[in-house]
Design a protein around this motif. Structure first.
Motif, PDB file in Angstrom:
ATOM      1  N   PHE A  86      37.378   5.511   5.798  1.00 52.86           N
ATOM      2  CA  PHE A  86      36.936   4.495   4.856  1.00 52.86           C
ATOM      3  C   PHE A  86      35.415   4.374   4.802  1.00 52.86           C
ATOM      4  CE2 PHE A  86      41.368   3.240   5.631  1.00 52.86           C
ATOM      5  CZ  PHE A  86      41.797   3.366   4.325  1.00 52.86           C
ATOM      6  N   ASP A  87      34.732   4.842   5.829  1.00 55.41           N
ATOM      7  CA  ASP A  87      33.281   4.891   5.785  1.00 55.41           C
ATOM      8  C   ASP A  87      32.826   5.945   4.778  1.00 55.41           C
ATOM      9  OD1 ASP A  87      30.714   4.102   6.630  1.00 55.41           O
ATOM     10  OD2 ASP A  87      30.592   5.869   7.932  1.00 55.41           O
ATOM     11  N   VAL A  88      33.466   7.107   4.798  1.00 58.96           N
ATOM     12  CA  VAL A  88      33.140   8.156   3.830  1.00 58.96           C
ATOM     13  C   VAL A  88      33.516   7.704   2.424  1.00 58.96           C
ATOM     14  CG1 VAL A  88      33.744  10.504   3.117  1.00 58.96           C
ATOM     15  CG2 VAL A  88      33.274  10.012   5.509  1.00 58.96           C
ATOM     16  N   GLU A  89      34.635   6.997   2.297  1.00 58.19           N
ATOM     17  CA  GLU A  89      35.026   6.474   0.990  1.00 58.19           C
ATOM     18  C   GLU A  89      33.960   5.525   0.452  1.00 58.19           C
ATOM     19  OE1 GLU A  89      38.218   3.358  -0.932  1.00 58.19           O
ATOM     20  OE2 GLU A  89      38.293   3.811   1.198  1.00 58.19           O
ATOM     21  N   THR A  90      33.449   4.671   1.310  1.00 58.04           N
ATOM     22  CA  THR A  90      32.413   3.723   0.883  1.00 58.04           C
ATOM     23  C   THR A  90      31.157   4.455   0.426  1.00 58.04           C
ATOM     24  OG1 THR A  90      33.286   2.118   2.450  1.00 58.04           O
ATOM     25  CG2 THR A  90      31.065   1.736   1.618  1.00 58.04           C
ATOM     26  N   ALA A  91      30.746   5.478   1.158  1.00 59.72           N
ATOM     27  CA  ALA A  91      29.562   6.251   0.755  1.00 59.72           C
ATOM     28  C   ALA A  91      29.798   6.922  -0.598  1.00 59.72           C
ATOM     29  CB  ALA A  91      29.233   7.284   1.823  1.00 59.72           C
ATOM     30  N   TYR A  92      30.998   7.419  -0.818  1.00 60.71           N
ATOM     31  CA  TYR A  92      31.331   8.067  -2.089  1.00 60.71           C
ATOM     32  C   TYR A  92      31.300   7.056  -3.236  1.00 60.71           C
ATOM     33  CZ  TYR A  92      33.813  11.228  -5.231  1.00 60.71           C
ATOM     34  OH  TYR A  92      34.174  12.022  -6.278  1.00 60.71           O
ATOM     35  N   VAL A 113      41.171   7.095  -9.898  1.00 56.15           N
ATOM     36  CA  VAL A 113      42.200   7.937  -9.273  1.00 56.15           C
ATOM     37  C   VAL A 113      41.906   8.074  -7.779  1.00 56.15           C
ATOM     38  CG1 VAL A 113      43.113  10.299  -9.168  1.00 56.15           C
ATOM     39  CG2 VAL A 113      42.793   9.175 -11.372  1.00 56.15           C
ATOM     40  N   PHE A 114      40.654   8.265  -7.419  1.00 56.00           N
ATOM     41  CA  PHE A 114      40.255   8.381  -6.010  1.00 56.00           C
ATOM     42  C   PHE A 114      40.630   7.124  -5.232  1.00 56.00           C
ATOM     43  CE2 PHE A 114      36.883   7.693  -2.805  1.00 56.00           C
ATOM     44  CZ  PHE A 114      37.143   8.785  -1.985  1.00 56.00           C
ATOM     45  N   VAL A 115      40.319   5.963  -5.780  1.00 57.82           N
ATOM     46  CA  VAL A 115      40.614   4.702  -5.093  1.00 57.82           C
ATOM     47  C   VAL A 115      42.121   4.467  -5.013  1.00 57.82           C
ATOM     48  CG1 VAL A 115      40.341   2.200  -5.261  1.00 57.82           C
ATOM     49  CG2 VAL A 115      38.381   3.677  -5.614  1.00 57.82           C
ATOM     50  N   VAL A 116      42.860   4.820  -6.053  1.00 62.62           N
ATOM     51  CA  VAL A 116      44.314   4.642  -6.025  1.00 62.62           C
ATOM     52  C   VAL A 116      44.944   5.536  -4.954  1.00 62.62           C
ATOM     53  CG1 VAL A 116      46.419   5.096  -7.345  1.00 62.62           C
ATOM     54  CG2 VAL A 116      44.564   3.805  -8.380  1.00 62.62           C
ATOM     55  N   VAL A 117      44.493   6.790  -4.854  1.00 56.04           N
ATOM     56  CA  VAL A 117      45.041   7.688  -3.833  1.00 56.04           C
ATOM     57  C   VAL A 117      44.725   7.161  -2.437  1.00 56.04           C
ATOM     58  CG1 VAL A 117      44.812   9.993  -2.829  1.00 56.04           C
ATOM     59  CG2 VAL A 117      45.075   9.731  -5.291  1.00 56.04           C
ATOM     60  N   LEU A 118      43.518   6.677  -2.218  1.00 49.69           N
ATOM     61  CA  LEU A 118      43.180   6.111  -0.912  1.00 49.69           C
ATOM     62  C   LEU A 118      43.959   4.823  -0.656  1.00 49.69           C
ATOM     63  CD1 LEU A 118      39.393   6.798  -0.526  1.00 49.69           C
ATOM     64  CD2 LEU A 118      41.235   7.631   0.890  1.00 49.69           C
ATOM     65  N   GLY A 119      44.181   4.027  -1.682  1.00 49.76           N
ATOM     66  CA  GLY A 119      44.989   2.819  -1.516  1.00 49.76           C
ATOM     67  C   GLY A 119      46.426   3.144  -1.145  1.00 49.76           C
ATOM     68  N   LEU A 120      46.985   4.199  -1.752  1.00 48.12           N
ATOM     69  CA  LEU A 120      48.344   4.615  -1.396  1.00 48.12           C
ATOM     70  C   LEU A 120      48.391   5.109   0.055  1.00 48.12           C
ATOM     71  CD1 LEU A 120      49.418   6.483  -4.647  1.00 48.12           C
ATOM     72  CD2 LEU A 120      50.239   4.269  -3.824  1.00 48.12           C
ATOM     73  N   GLY A 121      47.348   5.830   0.466  1.00 50.32           N
ATOM     74  CA  GLY A 121      47.277   6.272   1.865  1.00 50.32           C
ATOM     75  C   GLY A 121      47.174   5.105   2.824  1.00 50.32           C
TER      76      GLY A 121
END
Length: 139
Positions: A86-92, A113-121
């Motif tokens: 989630f740190d890498v997600e925040t930087a992205y 789409v990126f946020v939805v895939v991470l939310g599903l994970g």
């Protein structure tokens, strides 16, 4: 007046003025040679006199008691992996926010789409109990 011939070097890869792979290869070779010499000299010139006291693990001046091996609990590593993810997600997402004017709607859809895939994970990890830190039950 006759035209002046254009200067063309005979050996272009060896020219220090032309960018190419040769200067990189030469630099890398020099670095590896220096590294090899330093490692050889440090292993060859050092005097080793092992004693039982020198073989003990050093723990800030405190005499060690018991084994130096400590088994970290699995939830510790899971939290570390989740933090990195989630740190890498925040930087992205921050990089996306900075480039928002240039990206427009196509960039927004890709980020969604990126946020939805991470939310599903995240939902999957939460449902499986990966976020629970219960020391009595463990994972």
């Amino acid at each position: 007046m006759p035209p002046t011939p254009e200067f063309t070097p005979l050996i272009a890869p060896f020219s220090p003025w032309e960018p190419g792979a040769l200067p990189l290869v030469v630099f890398g070779t020099i670095i590896l040679a220096v590294l090899a010499v330093i490692l050889f000299l440090s292993g060859f010139l050092v005097r080793r006199r092992p004693t039982p006291v020198k073989q003990q693990p050093y723990e800030c001046g405190i005499r060690p008691t018991g084994s130096a091996r400590f088994r970290y609990p699995v939830p510790f590593f899971l939290m570390a992996v989740f933090f990195l993810l989630f740190d890498v997600e925040t930087a992205y997402i921050i990089a996306y926010a900075v480039a928002w004017p240039e990206l427009g709607l196509p960039g927004y859809l890709r980020m969604a789409v990126f946020v939805v895939v991470l939310g599903l994970g995240l939902a999957y990890a939460w449902r499986k109990g990966g976020l629970d830190w219960d020391e009595e039950e463990g994972l």
